[in-house]
Write a protein that holds these residues in place. Structure first.
Motif, PDB file in Angstrom:
ATOM      1  N   GLY A  13      12.248   3.773  -1.678  1.00 22.95           N
ATOM      2  CA  GLY A  13      11.097   4.629  -1.950  1.00 22.95           C
ATOM      3  C   GLY A  13      11.506   6.007  -2.400  1.00 22.95           C
ATOM      4  O   GLY A  13      10.921   6.576  -3.338  1.00 22.95           O
ATOM      5  N   VAL A  14      12.510   6.566  -1.744  1.00 28.46           N
ATOM      6  CA  VAL A  14      12.988   7.904  -2.113  1.00 28.46           C
ATOM      7  C   VAL A  14      13.614   7.885  -3.504  1.00 28.46           C
ATOM      8  O   VAL A  14      13.281   8.712  -4.366  1.00 28.46           O
ATOM      9  CB  VAL A  14      14.000   8.419  -1.068  1.00 28.46           C
ATOM     10  CG1 VAL A  14      14.668   9.699  -1.554  1.00 28.46           C
ATOM     11  CG2 VAL A  14      13.303   8.654   0.266  1.00 28.46           C
ATOM     12  N   VAL A  15      14.529   6.932  -3.742  1.00 22.48           N
ATOM     13  CA  VAL A  15      15.205   6.854  -5.042  1.00 22.48           C
ATOM     14  C   VAL A  15      14.207   6.571  -6.164  1.00 22.48           C
ATOM     15  O   VAL A  15      14.219   7.231  -7.207  1.00 22.48           O
ATOM     16  CB  VAL A  15      16.301   5.766  -5.011  1.00 22.48           C
ATOM     17  CG1 VAL A  15      16.905   5.572  -6.398  1.00 22.48           C
ATOM     18  CG2 VAL A  15      17.393   6.145  -4.026  1.00 22.48           C
ATOM     19  N   GLY A  16      13.324   5.602  -5.942  1.00 19.48           N
ATOM     20  CA  GLY A  16      12.346   5.259  -6.968  1.00 19.48           C
ATOM     21  C   GLY A  16      11.371   6.378  -7.239  1.00 19.48           C
ATOM     22  O   GLY A  16      11.017   6.646  -8.396  1.00 19.48           O
ATOM     23  N   GLY A  17      10.918   7.063  -6.183  1.00 21.39           N
ATOM     24  CA  GLY A  17       9.970   8.164  -6.368  1.00 21.39           C
ATOM     25  C   GLY A  17      10.579   9.328  -7.123  1.00 21.39           C
ATOM     26  O   GLY A  17       9.955   9.887  -8.033  1.00 21.39           O
ATOM     27  N   ILE A  18      11.802   9.712  -6.765  1.00 21.05           N
ATOM     28  CA  ILE A  18      12.464  10.818  -7.465  1.00 21.05           C
ATOM     29  C   ILE A  18      12.745  10.429  -8.916  1.00 21.05           C
ATOM     30  O   ILE A  18      12.562  11.244  -9.839  1.00 21.05           O
ATOM     31  CB  ILE A  18      13.761  11.215  -6.737  1.00 21.05           C
ATOM     32  CG1 ILE A  18      13.431  11.826  -5.377  1.00 21.05           C
ATOM     33  CG2 ILE A  18      14.578  12.196  -7.577  1.00 21.05           C
ATOM     34  CD1 ILE A  18      14.641  12.177  -4.540  1.00 21.05           C
ATOM     35  N   ALA A  19      13.174   9.196  -9.142  1.00 17.24           N
ATOM     36  CA  ALA A  19      13.432   8.740 -10.511  1.00 17.24           C
ATOM     37  C   ALA A  19      12.153   8.793 -11.344  1.00 17.24           C
ATOM     38  O   ALA A  19      12.169   9.221 -12.501  1.00 17.24           O
ATOM     39  CB  ALA A  19      13.995   7.320 -10.493  1.00 17.24           C
ATOM     40  N   ALA A  66       0.829  -1.201   0.000  1.00 16.96           N
ATOM     41  CA  ALA A  66       0.000   0.000   0.000  1.00 16.96           C
ATOM     42  C   ALA A  66       0.866   1.254   0.000  1.00 16.96           C
ATOM     43  O   ALA A  66       0.597   2.218  -0.751  1.00 16.96           O
ATOM     44  CB  ALA A  66      -0.930  -0.004   1.212  1.00 16.96           C
ATOM     45  N   ALA A  67       1.906   1.269   0.831  1.00 14.72           N
ATOM     46  CA  ALA A  67       2.783   2.444   0.897  1.00 14.72           C
ATOM     47  C   ALA A  67       3.461   2.686  -0.442  1.00 14.72           C
ATOM     48  O   ALA A  67       3.504   3.826  -0.941  1.00 14.72           O
ATOM     49  CB  ALA A  67       3.820   2.251   1.998  1.00 14.72           C
ATOM     50  N   LEU A 102      10.586  12.392  -1.771  1.00 17.60           N
ATOM     51  CA  LEU A 102      11.392  12.137  -0.575  1.00 17.60           C
ATOM     52  C   LEU A 102      10.499  11.918   0.641  1.00 17.60           C
ATOM     53  O   LEU A 102      10.695  10.964   1.408  1.00 17.60           O
ATOM     54  CB  LEU A 102      12.351  13.306  -0.348  1.00 17.60           C
ATOM     55  CG  LEU A 102      13.446  13.104   0.710  1.00 17.60           C
ATOM     56  CD1 LEU A 102      14.666  13.947   0.367  1.00 17.60           C
ATOM     57  CD2 LEU A 102      12.957  13.467   2.102  1.00 17.60           C
ATOM     58  N   LEU A 103       9.502  12.771   0.799  1.00 18.76           N
ATOM     59  CA  LEU A 103       8.597  12.627   1.946  1.00 18.76           C
ATOM     60  C   LEU A 103       7.751  11.362   1.839  1.00 18.76           C
ATOM     61  O   LEU A 103       7.561  10.640   2.822  1.00 18.76           O
ATOM     62  CB  LEU A 103       7.708  13.869   2.051  1.00 18.76           C
ATOM     63  CG  LEU A 103       8.430  15.191   2.341  1.00 18.76           C
ATOM     64  CD1 LEU A 103       7.447  16.348   2.320  1.00 18.76           C
ATOM     65  CD2 LEU A 103       9.158  15.127   3.680  1.00 18.76           C
ATOM     66  N   LEU A 104       7.258  11.079   0.629  1.00 21.82           N
ATOM     67  CA  LEU A 104       6.437   9.885   0.449  1.00 21.82           C
ATOM     68  C   LEU A 104       7.260   8.607   0.623  1.00 21.82           C
ATOM     69  O   LEU A 104       6.760   7.600   1.126  1.00 21.82           O
ATOM     70  CB  LEU A 104       5.786   9.900  -0.939  1.00 21.82           C
ATOM     71  CG  LEU A 104       4.710  10.959  -1.165  1.00 21.82           C
ATOM     72  CD1 LEU A 104       4.275  10.971  -2.623  1.00 21.82           C
ATOM     73  CD2 LEU A 104       3.502  10.691  -0.267  1.00 21.82           C
ATOM     74  N   GLY A 105       8.531   8.656   0.221  1.00 16.05           N
ATOM     75  CA  GLY A 105       9.378   7.476   0.344  1.00 16.05           C
ATOM     76  C   GLY A 105       9.579   7.047   1.784  1.00 16.05           C
ATOM     77  O   GLY A 105       9.812   5.859   2.058  1.00 16.05           O
TER      78      GLY A 105
END
Length: 293
Positions: free
Chosen positions: A232-238, A168-169, A219-222
């Motif tokens: 999560g941070v790396v994948g989200g920013i990418a 879910a996250a 970054l915040l969502l990760g």
């Protein structure tokens, strides 16, 4: 083990089975499917070994006669960023061998008798990429991608509730990043005005605001990914930064596949070529003698 603990490459950790020689990657190409829909995989004819800092010597594959791999599992539209071969190939082959289905026998051998779940396999993969001196940006991108696969598939050590929480996250945060990316693009071209950090500002200011949001929001969502926060941070920013490139490449890929489909059907190809030629002539006539002159 900390993700930052292995900062110095140690290429000698990869070696041939039973010796200290550099690993020999011997592959046999295997095709399947009919003449119109062929898929390829590769059978590893020779074992490679990796001496992990935590689990000791790990050998892949367990059975060279049956183990098959697709090399680096990268969609075609991303091969410009992560090619199928390169310094990351031995780690990718190792990871393919360390990951297997829950009800399948292991496709690796552990000299010390260790049993690795998918999370451990991903950690070994990350360290192995560092030991082959794979670029750090590429390493973190690829590791984040395989971690997302682990989150989706789950681990035998997780309860159903924990698996659902991780899924879910990851799913919600990536969905939010994608939606905000689309809205930010529309806001940049003044189609909508809904992204607060862009607003009704000059184009350059909105562009800078959009790029800043593409870093801060993922970054915040990760952080909601828990133990997988870095992925999560790396994948989200990418995702936020490469969203437009990915959409453009996807459209180009679809156009190419459509052209191949047409070219294989001669009557359709003849009509399509004629239509393109006529349309090009019409456009030129309109531009040179019409109202746009």
């Amino acid at each position: 083990m900390s993700p930052w603990s292995a900062l110095t490459p140690e290429p000698e950790r990869f070696h041939d089975e039973g010796s200290a020689d550099p690993p020999r990657v011997v592959l046999e190409r295997v095709e399947s499917g009919d003449v119109h829909r062929r898929t390829e995989s590769f059978r590893m004819l020779h074992r490679i070994a990796y001496r992990d800092r935590e689990y000791g010597d790990l050998l892949v594959p367990a059975d060279p006669g049956t183990f098959e791999t697709d090399l680096t599992s990268v969609p075609t539209i991303f091969t410009w960023l992560v090619p199928r071969t390169g310094r990351h190939l031995p780690p990718a082959l190792l990871h393919d061998g360390l990951v297997h289905g829950r009800h399948e026998p292991p496709t690796y051998l552990s000299v010390e008798g260790h049993v690795l779940d998918r999370v451990a396999a991903d950690r070994v993969f990350r360290a192995a990429m560092r030991d082959t001196d794979t670029g750090p940006v590429r390493s973190w991108l690829v590791w984040s991608a395989v971690t997302l696969g682990t989150i989706w598939s789950g681990s035998a050590a997780w309860s159903p509730a924990r698996h659902l929480r991780y899924r879910a996250a990851a799913g919600m945060s990536l969905l939010v990043v994608a939606v905000l990316g689309v809205l930010a693009t529309l806001d940049l071209f003044d189609v909508v005005d809904v992204v607060p950090w862009m607003g009704d500002r000059p184009f350059a200011a909105e562009l800078v605001g959009g790029l800043a949001g593409a870093v801060v929001v993922p970054l915040l969502l990760g952080l909601t990914w828990g133990r997988f926060a870095i992925a999560g941070v790396v994948g989200g920013i990418a995702l936020a930064v490469l969203l437009h490139v990915t959409v453009a490449l996807a459209l180009i890929t679809l156009a190419y596949q459509g052209a191949e489909w047409v070219a294989r059907r001669r009557p359709v190809a003849a009509v399509a070529i004629a239509a393109v030629v006529v349309s090009a002539h019409v456009v030129l006539v309109i531009l040179f003698v019409g109202p746009f002159r």
